[in-house]
Motif scaffolding. Sequence first.
Motif, PDB file in Angstrom:
ATOM      1  N   LEU A   1       0.811  -1.187   0.000  1.00 23.54           N
ATOM      2  CA  LEU A   1       0.000   0.000   0.000  1.00 23.54           C
ATOM      3  C   LEU A   1       0.861   1.259   0.000  1.00 23.54           C
ATOM      4  O   LEU A   1       0.557   2.217  -0.732  1.00 23.54           O
ATOM      5  N   ALA A   2       1.876   1.290   0.803  1.00 27.03           N
ATOM      6  CA  ALA A   2       2.753   2.451   0.874  1.00 27.03           C
ATOM      7  C   ALA A   2       3.495   2.627  -0.441  1.00 27.03           C
ATOM      8  O   ALA A   2       3.729   3.751  -0.886  1.00 27.03           O
ATOM      9  N   ALA A   3       3.870   1.529  -1.086  1.00 27.77           N
ATOM     10  CA  ALA A   3       4.593   1.597  -2.355  1.00 27.77           C
ATOM     11  C   ALA A   3       3.705   2.203  -3.427  1.00 27.77           C
ATOM     12  O   ALA A   3       4.138   3.042  -4.227  1.00 27.77           O
ATOM     13  N   ALA A   4       2.434   1.853  -3.520  1.00 25.53           N
ATOM     14  CA  ALA A   4       1.506   2.395  -4.525  1.00 25.53           C
ATOM     15  C   ALA A   4       1.314   3.882  -4.313  1.00 25.53           C
ATOM     16  O   ALA A   4       1.297   4.670  -5.262  1.00 25.53           O
ATOM     17  N   ALA A   5       1.180   4.318  -3.093  1.00 21.16           N
ATOM     18  CA  ALA A   5       1.004   5.739  -2.795  1.00 21.16           C
ATOM     19  C   ALA A   5       2.250   6.515  -3.165  1.00 21.16           C
ATOM     20  O   ALA A   5       2.172   7.636  -3.684  1.00 21.16           O
ATOM     21  N   ALA A   6       3.437   5.945  -2.911  1.00 24.04           N
ATOM     22  CA  ALA A   6       4.696   6.619  -3.238  1.00 24.04           C
ATOM     23  C   ALA A   6       4.847   6.769  -4.753  1.00 24.04           C
ATOM     24  O   ALA A   6       5.284   7.813  -5.252  1.00 24.04           O
ATOM     25  N   ILE A   7       4.490   5.753  -5.516  1.00 24.23           N
ATOM     26  CA  ILE A   7       4.597   5.816  -6.986  1.00 24.23           C
ATOM     27  C   ILE A   7       3.598   6.826  -7.533  1.00 24.23           C
ATOM     28  O   ILE A   7       3.913   7.607  -8.428  1.00 24.23           O
ATOM     29  N   LYS A   8       2.382   6.877  -6.953  1.00 25.85           N
ATOM     30  CA  LYS A   8       1.408   7.879  -7.374  1.00 25.85           C
ATOM     31  C   LYS A   8       1.915   9.278  -7.095  1.00 25.85           C
ATOM     32  O   LYS A   8       1.625  10.221  -7.821  1.00 25.85           O
ATOM     33  N   ALA A   9       2.685   9.437  -6.022  1.00 28.98           N
ATOM     34  CA  ALA A   9       3.210  10.738  -5.651  1.00 28.98           C
ATOM     35  C   ALA A   9       4.401  11.135  -6.512  1.00 28.98           C
ATOM     36  O   ALA A   9       4.879  12.256  -6.426  1.00 28.98           O
ATOM     37  N   GLY A  10       4.917  10.231  -7.381  1.00 27.67           N
ATOM     38  CA  GLY A  10       6.001  10.587  -8.294  1.00 27.67           C
ATOM     39  C   GLY A  10       7.266   9.806  -8.090  1.00 27.67           C
ATOM     40  O   GLY A  10       8.267  10.078  -8.754  1.00 27.67           O
ATOM     41  N   ALA A  11       7.288   8.830  -7.206  1.00 24.70           N
ATOM     42  CA  ALA A  11       8.490   8.038  -6.990  1.00 24.70           C
ATOM     43  C   ALA A  11       8.748   7.168  -8.214  1.00 24.70           C
ATOM     44  O   ALA A  11       7.829   6.664  -8.842  1.00 24.70           O
ATOM     45  N   THR A  12      10.041   7.063  -8.581  1.00 20.03           N
ATOM     46  CA  THR A  12      10.391   6.224  -9.734  1.00 20.03           C
ATOM     47  C   THR A  12      11.017   4.903  -9.305  1.00 20.03           C
ATOM     48  O   THR A  12      11.100   3.981 -10.096  1.00 20.03           O
ATOM     49  N   GLU A  13      11.500   4.869  -8.106  1.00 18.20           N
ATOM     50  CA  GLU A  13      12.107   3.646  -7.585  1.00 18.20           C
ATOM     51  C   GLU A  13      11.566   3.394  -6.174  1.00 18.20           C
ATOM     52  O   GLU A  13      11.247   4.323  -5.433  1.00 18.20           O
ATOM     53  N   PHE A  14      11.485   2.149  -5.844  1.00 17.15           N
ATOM     54  CA  PHE A  14      11.044   1.771  -4.505  1.00 17.15           C
ATOM     55  C   PHE A  14      12.036   0.760  -3.963  1.00 17.15           C
ATOM     56  O   PHE A  14      12.268  -0.277  -4.574  1.00 17.15           O
ATOM     57  N   LEU A  15      12.651   1.091  -2.825  1.00 16.15           N
ATOM     58  CA  LEU A  15      13.690   0.233  -2.255  1.00 16.15           C
ATOM     59  C   LEU A  15      13.154  -0.501  -1.021  1.00 16.15           C
ATOM     60  O   LEU A  15      12.458   0.094  -0.200  1.00 16.15           O
ATOM     61  N   THR A  16      13.525  -1.736  -0.968  1.00 14.33           N
ATOM     62  CA  THR A  16      13.220  -2.508   0.254  1.00 14.33           C
ATOM     63  C   THR A  16      14.540  -2.847   0.934  1.00 14.33           C
ATOM     64  O   THR A  16      15.578  -2.953   0.282  1.00 14.33           O
ATOM     65  N   LYS A  17      14.522  -3.011   2.233  1.00 16.20           N
ATOM     66  CA  LYS A  17      15.753  -3.256   2.977  1.00 16.20           C
ATOM     67  C   LYS A  17      16.446  -4.516   2.514  1.00 16.20           C
ATOM     68  O   LYS A  17      17.671  -4.580   2.475  1.00 16.20           O
ATOM     69  N   ASP A  18      15.719  -5.516   2.161  1.00 17.54           N
ATOM     70  CA  ASP A  18      16.344  -6.779   1.798  1.00 17.54           C
ATOM     71  C   ASP A  18      17.068  -6.711   0.457  1.00 17.54           C
ATOM     72  O   ASP A  18      17.982  -7.484   0.188  1.00 17.54           O
ATOM     73  N   LEU A  19      16.699  -5.716  -0.454  1.00 18.15           N
ATOM     74  CA  LEU A  19      17.381  -5.592  -1.750  1.00 18.15           C
ATOM     75  C   LEU A  19      18.373  -4.443  -1.786  1.00 18.15           C
ATOM     76  O   LEU A  19      18.978  -4.167  -2.803  1.00 18.15           O
ATOM     77  N   LEU A  20      18.586  -3.769  -0.694  1.00 20.85           N
ATOM     78  CA  LEU A  20      19.449  -2.594  -0.649  1.00 20.85           C
ATOM     79  C   LEU A  20      20.899  -3.006  -0.474  1.00 20.85           C
ATOM     80  O   LEU A  20      21.274  -3.624   0.511  1.00 20.85           O
TER      81      LEU A  20
END
Length: 176
Positions: free
Chosen positions: A1-20
Amino acid sequence: LAAAAAIKAGATEFLTKDLLTPDRLEQIIRGAIRVADAERSAHDSNKRLAEANDRLQDQTEELEQQVEEAAALTAELEQANEHLQEVNSEAEAARSEVEALNRIGSMLASELDVERIVQTVTDAATKISGAQFGAFFYNVVDENGEKLALFALTGAPREAFEDFGHPRPTPIFAPT
């Protein structure tokens, strides 16, 4: 849910701790910098394009005004040329009349033959008036009374007047 809201707000990348990872973070930051540079460049290009468009609009309006002014001047020049042609035509007609009158004056001053004088005057009067033909009649008195006789003719053969008969003396043909 937080990821969808961030992308709607203009985010181009979404990072998760396990892939960082440091490499992944560097790659994303460099990509974000490239995107920001491209957006800035696009914004600058759009601004320059809008300014160039404004200048072109101004130049187009100036050119349209110049075309209208040129069209008005062309119409004015055409009217002036027509008037000039009329004036030249009138001047040529006046010059022709003056030349004819000068010829008549010179001839009258030097000629003693009445027939030649009357014929020259009849020719010139016919030409100046624009008539198709001209005739000079004179009054004669014979056994039948007064009548007009043809003395000089121009623009038509004498034979055309043989069967025409003589005009009767009327006030229009009265001696002057």
